[in-house]
Design a protein around this motif. Sequence first.
Motif, PDB file in Angstrom:
ATOM      1  N   ASP B  17       0.832  -1.206   0.000  1.00 25.01           N
ATOM      2  CA  ASP B  17       0.000   0.000   0.000  1.00 25.01           C
ATOM      3  C   ASP B  17       0.870   1.262   0.000  1.00 25.01           C
ATOM      4  O   ASP B  17       0.421   2.341  -0.364  1.00 25.01           O
ATOM      5  N   ASP B  60      -0.599   6.286  -6.436  1.00 25.29           N
ATOM      6  CA  ASP B  60      -1.244   5.485  -5.400  1.00 25.29           C
ATOM      7  C   ASP B  60      -1.011   4.005  -5.699  1.00 25.29           C
ATOM      8  O   ASP B  60      -0.710   3.634  -6.833  1.00 25.29           O
ATOM      9  N   SER B  62      -2.671   0.207  -5.959  1.00 24.39           N
ATOM     10  CA  SER B  62      -4.005  -0.275  -6.318  1.00 24.39           C
ATOM     11  C   SER B  62      -4.019  -1.796  -6.384  1.00 24.39           C
ATOM     12  O   SER B  62      -3.100  -2.411  -6.927  1.00 24.39           O
ATOM     13  N   ARG B  64      -6.537  -3.139  -7.895  1.00 19.57           N
ATOM     14  CA  ARG B  64      -7.466  -3.360  -9.000  1.00 19.57           C
ATOM     15  C   ARG B  64      -6.788  -3.446 -10.365  1.00 19.57           C
ATOM     16  O   ARG B  64      -7.455  -3.558 -11.382  1.00 19.57           O
ATOM     17  N   THR B  65      -5.481  -3.342 -10.385  1.00 15.12           N
ATOM     18  CA  THR B  65      -4.809  -3.404 -11.678  1.00 15.12           C
ATOM     19  C   THR B  65      -3.571  -4.303 -11.583  1.00 15.12           C
ATOM     20  O   THR B  65      -2.827  -4.233 -10.603  1.00 15.12           O
ATOM     21  N   ARG B  69      -1.101   1.564 -14.125  1.00 11.90           N
ATOM     22  CA  ARG B  69      -2.218   2.137 -14.884  1.00 11.90           C
ATOM     23  C   ARG B  69      -2.190   3.658 -14.724  1.00 11.90           C
ATOM     24  O   ARG B  69      -2.025   4.164 -13.619  1.00 11.90           O
ATOM     25  N   SER B  88     -10.109  11.742  -2.593  1.00  9.71           N
ATOM     26  CA  SER B  88      -9.630  11.178  -3.863  1.00  9.71           C
ATOM     27  C   SER B  88      -8.924  12.266  -4.670  1.00  9.71           C
ATOM     28  O   SER B  88      -9.128  13.462  -4.425  1.00  9.71           O
ATOM     29  N   GLU B 111      -1.425   4.462 -10.934  1.00  9.94           N
ATOM     30  CA  GLU B 111      -1.694   3.407  -9.947  1.00  9.94           C
ATOM     31  C   GLU B 111      -0.681   2.276 -10.114  1.00  9.94           C
ATOM     32  O   GLU B 111      -0.477   1.758 -11.211  1.00  9.94           O
ATOM     33  N   CYS B 117      -0.876  -6.515   1.054  1.00  8.45           N
ATOM     34  CA  CYS B 117      -1.136  -5.314   1.860  1.00  8.45           C
ATOM     35  C   CYS B 117      -1.311  -5.654   3.343  1.00  8.45           C
ATOM     36  O   CYS B 117      -2.052  -4.992   4.062  1.00  8.45           O
ATOM     37  N   THR B 127       5.402  -5.784  -6.673  1.00 13.03           N
ATOM     38  CA  THR B 127       5.184  -4.342  -6.540  1.00 13.03           C
ATOM     39  C   THR B 127       6.491  -3.576  -6.715  1.00 13.03           C
ATOM     40  O   THR B 127       6.518  -2.504  -7.337  1.00 13.03           O
ATOM     41  N   LYS B 155     -10.727   9.546 -15.465  1.00 12.18           N
ATOM     42  CA  LYS B 155     -11.359   9.321 -14.168  1.00 12.18           C
ATOM     43  C   LYS B 155     -11.824  10.653 -13.581  1.00 12.18           C
ATOM     44  O   LYS B 155     -11.086  11.623 -13.623  1.00 12.18           O
TER      45      LYS B 155
END
Lengths: 475, 156
Positions: B17, B60, B62, B64-65, B69, B88, B111, B117, B127, B155
């Motif tokens: 994270d 950040d 993530s 989700r990817t 990204r 955000s 991201e 994490c 990572t 976004k």
Amino acid sequence: MSRTITISPVSRIEGHAKITIHLDERGNVTDARFHVNEFRGFEKFCEGRLMWEMGGITSRICGICPTSHLITSAKAGDDILAVAIPETAEKLRRLITLAQWIQSHALSFFHLSSPDFLLGFDSDPATRNIFGLITKDKEFARRGIRLRKFGQEIIEVLGSRRIHTPWAVAGGVREPFDAAKRDHLLAWIPEAKETALLALETLKSIHEEFAADIPNFGSFRSMFMGLVAPDGALEYYDGTLRVMDGSGNVIADKIDIHKYDEYIGEASESWSYLKFPYYKPLGYEKGMFRVGPLARVNICDYIDTPLAEGERVAFKAIAAKAGAVNNSFYYHYARLIELLFAVEKAEMLLHDPVMLGTNIRARAMINRRLGIGASEAPRGTLFHRYEVDDNGVLQKVNLIIATAQNNLAMNRTVRQLAIQYIDGSKITEGILNRIEAGIRCFDPCLSCSTHASGRMPLHVQLLDCEGSVVSELRR
Amino acid sequence: MRKTIVIGYGNTLRRDDGAGVAAADRLARDRPGANVLTSQELHPEMAEEVAACDLTVFIDASVRTPTVRVTRVSPGDSMHGADGHALSPAGVLALCSGLYGRTPEEAMLVEIPAFQCGFGETMSPGTLRMIDCGVQLISELLAGKDTSRLITTVKS
């Protein structure tokens, strides 16, 4: 059939909570409870860690007031080392404590509570927030954000980062201050003072507008507790405990913080993770007391900065007959008096040449098996109690958090508001918001008080007498 | 020359994270003089500085990817997090717009994939590799190279 209303989650507060309102067969409010439904357990998992690590660990309890935990932890560490820290270190710690007050009090007023005051309790909830505030008064919002930034700036200048700085340690602080940093911070003072005064004037101007609502916002007699300086002045870093009753009588004074557990007991209820501290000599519930700005400004004899002292005198005049200001709505007023005080006091400290000293840390081995630290966090008196072995390994930890000490009073406030505004048939959003605003008076930090994680949304449920959910609102 | 700010954020005690902070620290080391901020989370107070910049890069972690990204960010209309929690990038830009009447010409969210994490300060090998990629990519972006091919979504 009796019913219960549930407000969940409670919004614009720090953490997770819900409110339930219990109704009888006729729809009259019989009870209301503020439930805190998060749990973290810092006291337990800190056991076995080294005393030296506690500042870093406990500051992670919270992203809003980590500095209060850091300082209180360092003070408990001083106690274990049995040292008197250098004067420069104490003054630097005092400055960062004031910075914590500035950033937290500015957040509470400008971000969390002023949308209610400037936009109205019944305004559209979609815009009753910082963005609504920007639309209504951009300059006011901008100033509020900058004032909070000033508090964070002090913390960053002293501790190298805005949150979770590991700067204070048992025995003192890690890094000294210097003239360039001092001058940088002093340049902020005029603007910060002006904004603190603007906030005060804004709040006082709405007192009349909200005159019908204010008496319902947790208006009851309770005791008040906090630290005061040896001469009775408003204190934020050190001092001894004073307890005042709701009539303004000092009922206990000059209590050494090491004896806090003779005066403060902790009760639990099955419906909340937040403990219920009480004043031991009077027993649970009867021993309800309040801490934080309302308590501190009530119990002190004076404030040693000129503008804040003038405001304290005006504040006390609100309840000249009662002897103490007992209405929780005036937490906001007291908080802004403290905000002004913190700016004034920070200026005084910044002009003090001792701040530039280089002797900033006393070094020692483990000399005591028990250490207790206390300081005034933004929301009230914070205690850290550590038992260690000869190597400084923690055997037992107790943290008594300000928000928890207000738990009985917050529940009483919710009950009072529910009785006043709910007739049992329907909850409107405006009513919901008033109940939440009752909680926001205390500016609770539930992440701290339960040592828990997350945001604090609000959940309100209306239950019947058999416990079935009749109506529910979430935010 | 474009005025730029890079903001890396995340929790460095939750392993991957902290990837955004690690990447930002690396950029600060590699590019002395670059305007780089690191923080556990985004704050409303950052809006003033961001509003004064032409380019803002948020970094950040993530989950989700699976790869680095890049998304273009525009001001959001949500107040979520503006009370001091979990603001955000879009929220920061909304504050820039509302408070200061301007937003950066260009704002990107980079991201970096996070795989582990849990508690701890060491990052997973995956990572760490992705941080290398992210730093390389952001360096190109800061150098003014055409990176439009890298931008995946918009976004707000």
